[in-house]
Scaffold this motif. Sequence first.
Motif, PDB file in Angstrom:
ATOM      1  N   GLU A 173       0.828  -1.208   0.000  1.00  0.00           N
ATOM      2  CA  GLU A 173       0.000   0.000   0.000  1.00  0.00           C
ATOM      3  C   GLU A 173       0.858   1.250   0.000  1.00  0.00           C
ATOM      4  O   GLU A 173       0.355   2.362   0.115  1.00  0.00           O
ATOM      5  CB  GLU A 173      -0.964   0.004   1.189  1.00  0.00           C
ATOM      6  N   GLN A 197      -5.162  -6.592   1.730  1.00  0.00           N
ATOM      7  CA  GLN A 197      -5.253  -6.679   0.280  1.00  0.00           C
ATOM      8  C   GLN A 197      -4.944  -8.070  -0.303  1.00  0.00           C
ATOM      9  O   GLN A 197      -5.753  -8.655  -1.001  1.00  0.00           O
ATOM     10  CB  GLN A 197      -4.330  -5.649  -0.357  1.00  0.00           C
ATOM     11  N   ARG A 488      -9.222  -5.978  -9.861  1.00  0.00           N
ATOM     12  CA  ARG A 488      -7.829  -6.430  -9.767  1.00  0.00           C
ATOM     13  C   ARG A 488      -7.400  -7.152 -11.039  1.00  0.00           C
ATOM     14  O   ARG A 488      -8.236  -7.645 -11.808  1.00  0.00           O
ATOM     15  CB  ARG A 488      -7.644  -7.387  -8.586  1.00  0.00           C
TER      16      ARG A 488
HETATM   17  N1  ASP Z   1      -6.372  -2.264  -0.109  1.00  0.00           N
HETATM   18  C1  ASP Z   1      -6.795  -0.989  -0.620  1.00  0.00           C
HETATM   19  C2  ASP Z   1      -6.451   0.121   0.340  1.00  0.00           C
HETATM   20  O1  ASP Z   1      -6.218  -0.118   1.513  1.00  0.00           O
HETATM   21  C3  ASP Z   1      -8.253  -0.939  -0.857  1.00  0.00           C
HETATM   22  C4  ASP Z   1      -8.672  -1.833  -1.970  1.00  0.00           C
HETATM   23  O2  ASP Z   1      -8.081  -1.755  -3.047  1.00  0.00           O
HETATM   24  O3  ASP Z   1      -9.601  -2.603  -1.772  1.00  0.00           O
HETATM   25  O4  ASP Z   1      -6.434   1.266  -0.051  1.00  0.00           O
END
Ligand code: ASP
Length: 593
Positions: A173, A197, A488
């Motif tokens: 992230e 994620q 994705r």
């Molecule tokens: N994991 C991403 C975030 O924390 C959110 C996502 O793409 O679902 O920004």
Amino acid sequence: MRSHYCGQLNETQVDEEVTLCGWVHRRRDHGGVIFLDLRDRDGIAQVVVDPDTPEAFATADRARNEYVLRISGRVRLRPEGTQNPNMPTGLIEVLAKQVEVLNTAATPPFQLDEHGKVGEEVRLKHRYIDLRRPEMIDKLRLRSRISHSVRAYLEGEGFLDIETPILTRATPEGARDYLVPSRTHPGHFFALPQSPQLFKQLLMVSGFDRYYQIAKCFRDEDLRADRQPEFTQIDLEASFVDENDVMAITEQMIRQLFADVLEVELPEFPRMPYAEAMQRYGSDKPDLRIPLELVDVDDLMKGVDFKVFSGPANADDGRVAALKVSGGAKLTRKEIDDYTKFVGIYGAKGLAWIKVNERAKGLEGLQSPIVKFMEDIVETLLDRVDAKDGDIIFFGADKVRVVNEALGALRVRLGNDLNLYTQAWAPLWVVDFPMFEADDAGRLSALHHPFTAPSCSPDELRASPSTALSRAYDMVLNGTELGGGSIRIHDQAMQRAVFEVLGIGNEEAEEKFGFLLDALQYGAPPHGGLAFGLDRLVMLMTGAKTIREVIAFPKTQSAADLMTDAPGEVSADQLKELNIRLRQKVKVTADEE
Ligand code: ASP
């Protein structure tokens, strides 16, 4: 131990015998009668103790603020003239028959209704006392209702609540990881998740189809004004969906949440491409409650005899934009100077302006330090921004990024200072984000994260990475990003192309996310998801001023917990067990080094 919460009492219980438990909020002696305001999480009830019940009276007499009492007595209407219609329990009081001290209390470091007199540090150090304040309880209660509503909605839509690990590997992230040394694998470290994620994507590969979790995330960032190193996401992911499906499900979730908890019917969520948001509002999270817009004037400024404007107007990476504020001509010199300082924070070297006093008078009717440089184009300029008498026009002229950030922030500040809001809630979706952003050295990084699907083919992506768009979306409310997500990548060829563009070699990819790449080989379904920042959502819904107000035990700006005094030192033995030797000599708690 109790029959009612203090705050539940009202006229319907008159003449009933009740038993209350709670804290002494205030104690008053009134000519031989003692009044106790007894407080619990539901509110405050007035208790009257008179000398006819000598034992109760004696106990009440020695009660002090924050003592914990159990009181039994009869509910009665307050005498005429002493009723308090502003208080939920203000029409009644309890005539005590028995008063029992369940616990005494030392004098608290601050009186609850005087919390404003002590600094936040004192309140954070004694957070358990600060949390007794009814406003704090109300916020955390609302937070609980929010999580409940979200869970109920997602369960109803077939999402399964699945926990993912806290001790894990780095997640991409883009922030720094919190690391945890492993005792059983000397020299190796876990990372705390920046988000779930990768695990949620793996759950899709496993076929769970719809996952959610109210998940703790950890990011060791240099803390900007209002962030917390550990925070909570409403995280979700679904299979066999496209962006419209994810946006529809989550928009409905937020809509229902606002209806359930605040009885607010949110307006339409318009969709706005990222490029348009930047163009019109200078921000990818525009506050649409504010009716001000940036207007491009590069074409007009290319030929003016004023380098500050003509330079950026002619440069590829420059922008000259105007921001008209209706009625803004009344701003004083001092206010304009303050705004000039304010845009300086964002790198703007100045803030040019034109006041439109009387348009009919032409140049005469304008007041401005810069209009002399642009007399030929000024009428066209005024027409373009639709200037009327009494308006002010501000200008930004610099690199695109600086103009957007400076005028974008000024727009929000003016909206707030001049109270220009046109509506209470303004949600929107921002879509069509660029896939990558470049740093000053031209190096690309993923704008969302490297598992976000581009909206083009792998070949097109390789051919023109800087113009490629992604299938990401952000939900924005009142200028705050509530959540973001994306469809994705589910096939390896595309994933390889993205890594290639990012300059992540095979070895590095294998080392960092090998398990995800492996999983993509074994029948990964098309999938996508989104995560909301729960703390920020609660903050908006409760009207809290800082994120710390909606977290029971928050950390400070320097990522410390003043109450438990964490992070703390550890003993030499513990370090030894973990195979860690500190480079800097620091005080250790055991005598052995
Ligand atoms: N994991 C991403 C975030 O924390 C959110 C996502 O793409 O679902 O920004």
